[in-house]
Design a protein around this motif. Structure first.
Motif, PDB file in Angstrom:
ATOM      1  N   LEU B 131       0.834  -1.215   0.000  1.00 39.05           N
ATOM      2  CA  LEU B 131       0.000   0.000   0.000  1.00 39.05           C
ATOM      3  C   LEU B 131       0.865   1.261   0.000  1.00 39.05           C
ATOM      4  N   TRP B 132       1.849   1.294   0.908  1.00 40.33           N
ATOM      5  CA  TRP B 132       2.690   2.502   1.004  1.00 40.33           C
ATOM      6  C   TRP B 132       3.492   2.714  -0.278  1.00 40.33           C
ATOM      7  N   VAL B 134       2.518   1.733  -3.267  1.00 38.79           N
ATOM      8  CA  VAL B 134       1.559   2.174  -4.291  1.00 38.79           C
ATOM      9  C   VAL B 134       1.281   3.672  -4.144  1.00 38.79           C
ATOM     10  N   MET B 135       1.205   4.153  -2.894  1.00 37.02           N
ATOM     11  CA  MET B 135       0.947   5.583  -2.672  1.00 37.02           C
ATOM     12  C   MET B 135       2.077   6.433  -3.273  1.00 37.02           C
ATOM     13  N   PHE B 138       1.915   6.200  -7.013  1.00 33.20           N
ATOM     14  CA  PHE B 138       0.769   6.977  -7.515  1.00 33.20           C
ATOM     15  C   PHE B 138       1.179   8.440  -7.705  1.00 33.20           C
ATOM     16  N   ILE B 139       1.817   8.998  -6.668  1.00 27.03           N
ATOM     17  CA  ILE B 139       2.208  10.411  -6.731  1.00 27.03           C
ATOM     18  C   ILE B 139       3.254  10.621  -7.829  1.00 27.03           C
ATOM     19  N   TYR B 142       1.649  10.388 -11.214  1.00 26.38           N
ATOM     20  CA  TYR B 142       0.827  11.592 -11.439  1.00 26.38           C
ATOM     21  C   TYR B 142       1.706  12.747 -11.920  1.00 26.38           C
ATOM     22  N   PHE B 143       2.845  12.962 -11.242  1.00 28.08           N
ATOM     23  CA  PHE B 143       3.725  14.072 -11.621  1.00 28.08           C
ATOM     24  C   PHE B 143       4.277  13.879 -13.037  1.00 28.08           C
ATOM     25  N   THR B 146       1.363  14.389 -15.634  1.00 26.31           N
ATOM     26  CA  THR B 146       0.894  15.783 -15.747  1.00 26.31           C
ATOM     27  C   THR B 146       1.996  16.689 -16.315  1.00 26.31           C
ATOM     28  N   GLU B 147       3.249  16.363 -16.028  1.00 25.87           N
ATOM     29  CA  GLU B 147       4.316  17.183 -16.616  1.00 25.87           C
ATOM     30  C   GLU B 147       4.390  16.979 -18.133  1.00 25.87           C
ATOM     31  N   MET B 149       1.780  16.301 -19.943  1.00 26.06           N
ATOM     32  CA  MET B 149       0.632  17.084 -20.434  1.00 26.06           C
ATOM     33  C   MET B 149       0.992  18.571 -20.496  1.00 26.06           C
ATOM     34  N   ASN B 150       1.649  19.049 -19.445  1.00 24.93           N
ATOM     35  CA  ASN B 150       2.023  20.472 -19.405  1.00 24.93           C
ATOM     36  C   ASN B 150       2.945  20.820 -20.577  1.00 24.93           C
ATOM     37  N   GLU B 153       1.074  20.906 -23.821  1.00 21.64           N
ATOM     38  CA  GLU B 153       0.226  22.106 -23.878  1.00 21.64           C
ATOM     39  C   GLU B 153       1.071  23.326 -24.259  1.00 21.64           C
ATOM     40  N   ASP B 154       2.263  23.411 -23.637  1.00 25.16           N
ATOM     41  CA  ASP B 154       3.171  24.528 -23.939  1.00 25.16           C
ATOM     42  C   ASP B 154       3.583  24.506 -25.410  1.00 25.16           C
TER      43      ASP B 154
END
Lengths: 490, 163
Positions: B131-132, B134-135, B138-139, B142-143, B146-147, B149-150, B153-154
């Motif tokens: 679990l720990w 996976v947490m 996960f983060i 995500y980074f 999303t980076e 994607m950023n 987009e730029d």
């Protein structure tokens, strides 16, 4: 000494509110911090709004009872947040930029071309979130009472006075920057307490051996997988489009910053998730005979930690409470002043008049719950769970489908909101028959109502869709429609 | 509370058997909390050791009689002193208020309870370590996502401005 740390924290929080007062010039500044928040403050305010007394007291209590594995819940919460950040955030920010939107009723009223929806949304927000303010006030005064013997009445008044003061003074600027302080206090207070608690239990391995001797499941799957999964699914659904979180997207600078701020909020949440788990299980070993698991956090603060750190932990608990309540208060204030007075009643006001009216409403909405908090209903902890069920049942479907399904109509949205909250209220009143959580009934009702009634009724105009659908905007530009660009919410 | 450990065979007929009974009694007493009285008893007849189903069945009638006697004497609970639990269900059927525990059955229950925690690292179940991890993962994911994607987009924005 612990009391001195607590008082110092409260003074700093009010001082931030007073300082931020100077930055408030327009309604946009007051309700959305001018839409200028960066990654750090944005991430902190998102995380602080998410975490409340439920986290600082209730979740520690859950770990006290069931061991480590309740932490799985956070992944369900984060999954919901990812959907909000990646799917809802960009559209909301576009809407803010193009139409100056400031509230969730703004979004729903414009998307579904209906003042009725705006009014229904305000009524639900005021009722459901008003209940949560009562619960938070009671939780905070309880902490002051058991730790310092402060009478409940005095405790409620102190806590209410502080969060009303800084919210009235500085609006979202004050809330966001106090949230940053509160998040730091929350993270540091809880994270520092962990090594003390684990060390007192004899170290990490000894702690787990003692836990295992109390009940072997505490170090493995203390909460049965089925129960955990059911809780996780209901958290996931409830948080989709959760208004006090979603409204923050308006206040963050741009889409890139929103995504990064959500990521940073995960880091804050992760630190706290692990800390509350370790404090909960440590309290189980160190203080196995607590009257109620909710006493785990305050007991660690007062009986285990050195006075300064104990004060910091108590300040962290109060920070969690105040950051959530101030967010709720501003949202309720804006719902009345911005949505009802300005948009529904159509009162023309200057920026200054609007800000002052919102401040007045914030004071009133802050004072109103106090009598209820002084004479709390039994099972006050249950209020948050029920309020969250009512909110999730009415907002999740209309917000998400409103942004991604053009066919969603006014009648469909009204059916979805009323059907969702109605079925949730009935199910809760019946005491969750067959042990089924209200969300599992109300969200399907809300979804079905939205789809069926929308397909049977006339679709909304293209003008209502333009702020939320790029292809509609492009079509509009091709036909040189003047409606988009400088428009205001309907 | 009074607990009796009942051996389903005539173990006490020999010196060695008596010594074994003494040894077991001292162990049992070391486990008991203060205020709990622990006794030990055997039966008068039957096989001295149980190595087969035949011997197990032979031991049951006398064991049941001994258990009934124990209940009449006011014991609160009894432990059937053989891992095969000979006649445990019969003893439970004929006794009325006494709690009777068989070591074979008890071990099975403990094993089932421990199945959840059989795999531990530093005392914590592996599922929680997963679990720990996976947490954290996960983060991190995500980074990264999303980076990307950023950046896209730029790039799209720059292309738009360039055109």
């Amino acid at each position: 000494m612990a009391a001195a740390v607590l008082v110092l924290y409260l003074i700093v929080v009010i001082a931030i509110g007073f300082y931020m007062r100077r930055r408030v010039r327009t309604e946009k500044d007051y309700l959305a911090a001018g839409g200028t928040l960066g990654v750090v403050v944005g991430g902190a305010t998102l995380a602080a709004t998410q975490m409340s007394a439920g986290t600082a007291i209730g979740t520690v209590g859950f770990h006290y009872q069931t061991g480590y594995n309740f932490t799985w819940i956070w992944l369900a919460i984060w999954a919901s947040w990812v959907i909000m950040a990646l799917l809802m955030g960009p559209k909301m920010k576009d809407f803010y930029n193009s139409h100056g939107a400031l509230t969730i009723p703004d979004l729903l009223g414009t998307r579904y071309e209906s003042k009725a929806i705006r009014i229904i949304a305000v009524i639900i927000l005021v009722f459901a979130f008003g209940l949560t303010v009562v619960a938070e006030l009671v939780g905070g005064s309880y902490i002051l009472n058991v730790t310092f013997g402060v009478p409940t009445t005095v405790g409620v008044l102190i806590i209410a006075a502080v969060f009303i003061a800084y919210t009235v003074l500085g609006g979202l600027f004050a809330i966001a920057y106090t949230d940053l302080l509160q998040m730091l206090v929350f993270c540091v207070g809880f994270a520092i307490a962990v090594p003390f608690a684990v060390n007192r239990a004899g170290g990490f391995v000894a702690l787990n051996e003692q836990l295992s001797s109390i009940d072997p499941s505490l170090v493995a799957n203390g909460m049965p997988t089925g129960t955990l999964l059911a809780s996780a699914i209901s958290f996931f659904i409830l948080l989709l489009g959760y208004p006090i979180i979603a409204i923050r997207f308006y206040s963050i600078k741009d889409n890139k910053t929103i995504r990064r701020a959500v990521g940073l909020s995960f880091v804050f949440q992760g630190i706290i998730a692990i800390s509350v788990a370790f404090l909960g299980v440590s309290a189980r070993v160190l203080f196995p005979n607590l009257q109620t698991p909710d006493l785990a956090s305050p007991t660690i603060a007062m009986d285990l930690l050195p006075p300064i750190l104990g004060g910091l932990l108590l300040a962290a608990i109060l920070a969690a409470i105040q950051s959530t309540v101030s967010a709720v208060l501003l949202m309720l204030g804006s719902a009345i002043s911005h949505d009802i007075v300005k948009n529904v009643l159509g009162r023309e006001m200057t920026e200054r008049q609007t800000v002052n009216l919102t401040r007045l409403v914030v004071v009133i909405m802050g004072i109103l719950p106090i009598p209820f908090a002084l004479n709390p209903l039994p099972l006050i902890q249950q209020i948050w769970i029920n309020a969250a069920a009512l909110i999730g049942s009415s907002f999740a479907v209309v917000t998400l489908l409103g942004l991604y399904w053009k066919r969603g109509t006014t009648a469909g949205a009204i059916t979805s909101m009323v059907g969702g909250i109605g079925s949730a209220a009935v199910w809760l009143a019946l005491g969750n028959p067959f042990g089924i959580n209200a969300v599992y009934i109300s969200v399907p009702v809300s979804l079905l109502g939205m789809i069926v009634v929308s397909l049977l009724t006339k679709r909304v105009s293209n003008r209502a869709l333009r702020p939320f659908f790029r292809d509609e905007r492009e079509r509009s530009t091709e036909t040189a429609s003047p409606a988009y660009g400088g428009g205001r919410p309907i | 509370m009074r607990i009796l450990y009942v051996l389903p065979g005539p173990v006490g007929r020999t010196e060695a058997g008596l010594a074994e009974m003494e040894r077991r009694l001292s162990i049992l007493r070391s486990y008991a909390v203060s205020g709990t009285e622990v006794g030990i008893a055997d039966v008068e007849e039957g096989p001295t050791s149980i190595e087969s189903l035949y011997e197990e069945y032979l031991s049951i009638p006398r064991t049941v009689e001994r258990m009934l006697e124990m209940e009449r004497d006011g014991y609160d609970a009894a432990v059937l002193g053989c891992y095969r639990d000979p006649g445990l269900d019969v003893v439970r059927e004929v006794t009325e208020r006494t709690v009777v525990v068989g070591p074979g059955e008890a071990r099975g229950g403990t094993q089932r309870r421990r199945q959840n925690v059989v795999n531990t690292v530093l005392g914590v179940g592996v599922s929680n370590w997963v679990l720990w991890a996976v947490m954290v993962l996960f983060i991190a994911i995500y980074f990264v996502v999303t980076e990307i994607m950023n950046r896209r987009e730029d790039e799209a924005r720059n292309r738009g401005e360039g055109e």
